[in-house]
Design a protein around this motif. Structure first.
Motif, mmCIF file in Angstrom:
data_model
loop_
_atom_site.group_PDB
_atom_site.id
_atom_site.type_symbol
_atom_site.label_atom_id
_atom_site.label_comp_id
_atom_site.label_asym_id
_atom_site.label_seq_id
_atom_site.Cartn_x
_atom_site.Cartn_y
_atom_site.Cartn_z
ATOM 1 N N TYR A 34 0.964 -1.106 0.039
ATOM 2 C CA TYR A 34 0.005 0.024 0.100
ATOM 3 C C TYR A 34 0.804 1.304 0.038
ATOM 4 O O TYR A 34 0.652 2.260 -0.789
ATOM 5 N N ALA A 35 2.132 1.442 0.987
ATOM 6 C CA ALA A 35 2.753 2.385 0.853
ATOM 7 C C ALA A 35 3.554 2.644 -0.339
ATOM 8 O O ALA A 35 3.599 3.688 -0.866
ATOM 9 N N ILE A 36 4.027 1.333 -0.913
ATOM 10 C CA ILE A 36 4.628 1.631 -2.191
ATOM 11 C C ILE A 36 3.848 2.090 -3.421
ATOM 12 O O ILE A 36 4.266 3.120 -4.162
ATOM 13 N N LYS A 37 2.679 1.627 -3.512
ATOM 14 C CA LYS A 37 1.803 2.176 -4.696
ATOM 15 C C LYS A 37 1.262 3.405 -4.283
ATOM 16 O O LYS A 37 0.916 4.194 -5.256
ATOM 17 N N ILE A 41 2.036 6.700 -6.965
ATOM 18 C CA ILE A 41 0.889 7.892 -7.448
ATOM 19 C C ILE A 41 1.438 9.254 -7.379
ATOM 20 O O ILE A 41 1.436 9.981 -8.251
ATOM 21 N N THR A 42 1.958 9.384 -6.134
ATOM 22 C CA THR A 42 2.429 11.108 -5.849
ATOM 23 C C THR A 42 3.932 11.103 -6.268
ATOM 24 O O THR A 42 4.253 12.152 -6.934
ATOM 25 N N GLN A 43 4.757 10.185 -6.359
ATOM 26 C CA GLN A 43 6.241 10.465 -6.754
ATOM 27 C C GLN A 43 6.389 10.201 -8.264
ATOM 28 O O GLN A 43 7.314 10.704 -8.735
ATOM 29 N N VAL A 44 5.591 9.537 -8.808
ATOM 30 C CA VAL A 44 5.909 9.094 -10.209
ATOM 31 C C VAL A 44 4.743 9.681 -11.088
ATOM 32 O O VAL A 44 5.032 10.445 -11.797
#
Length: 138
Positions: A34-37, A41-44
């Motif tokens: 969840y943290a990675i996804k 969304i925000t970083q990529v």
């Protein structure tokens, strides 16, 4: 005199180690993904808006991640591949291309979404370990 012996090495430790590994495979994996996804969304995806590129959103697809728990270590690897548009045949690691910001692949800058996602969410991921252990009676 009463005597109480804690059979840590023979009873508690093996059960605890198995419970930790089980928690890593379940609650911790879910929290980390969840943290990675969310970071993807925000970083990529929201970090910049190219004018002519389409988005696949494979960074938020569970099938794009390989998760392995071994002992007290959870390893999450991004397994998505490059699109190979316009007849190209590239075999580079898409996760590395994005995280390191390879200019020859039109990446605007480094976006280490996986590392940033984990670091930003350490408290919730650590809490997931407790949830997993509690589920198993610890």
């Amino acid at each position: 005199m009463g005597v109480f012996t804690l059979e840590y090495e023979t009873v508690i430790r093996p059960n605890l180690e198995a419970a930790i590994e089980d928690a890593l495979r379940n609650e911790v994996k879910d929290a980390a993904l969840y943290a990675i996804k969310d970071s993807a969304i925000t970083q990529v995806y929201m970090a910049y808006k190219p004018k002519f590129f389409s988005r696949r959103y494979s960074l938020v697809d569970d099938d794009s991640y390989k998760c392995e728990a071994n002992g007290n270590t959870l390893t999450i690897t991004y397994t998505g591949e490059l699109q190979n548009l316009w007849g190209n045949s590239h075999h580079e690691d898409l996760g590395e291309v994005i995280a390191e910001g390879w200019e020859n692949f039109n990446m605007p800058f480094p976006r280490p979404w996986m590392d940033e996602g984990i670091q930003a969410n350490i408290p919730s991921i650590e809490a997931a370990i407790g949830e997993g252990l509690k589920r198993q009676g610890f």
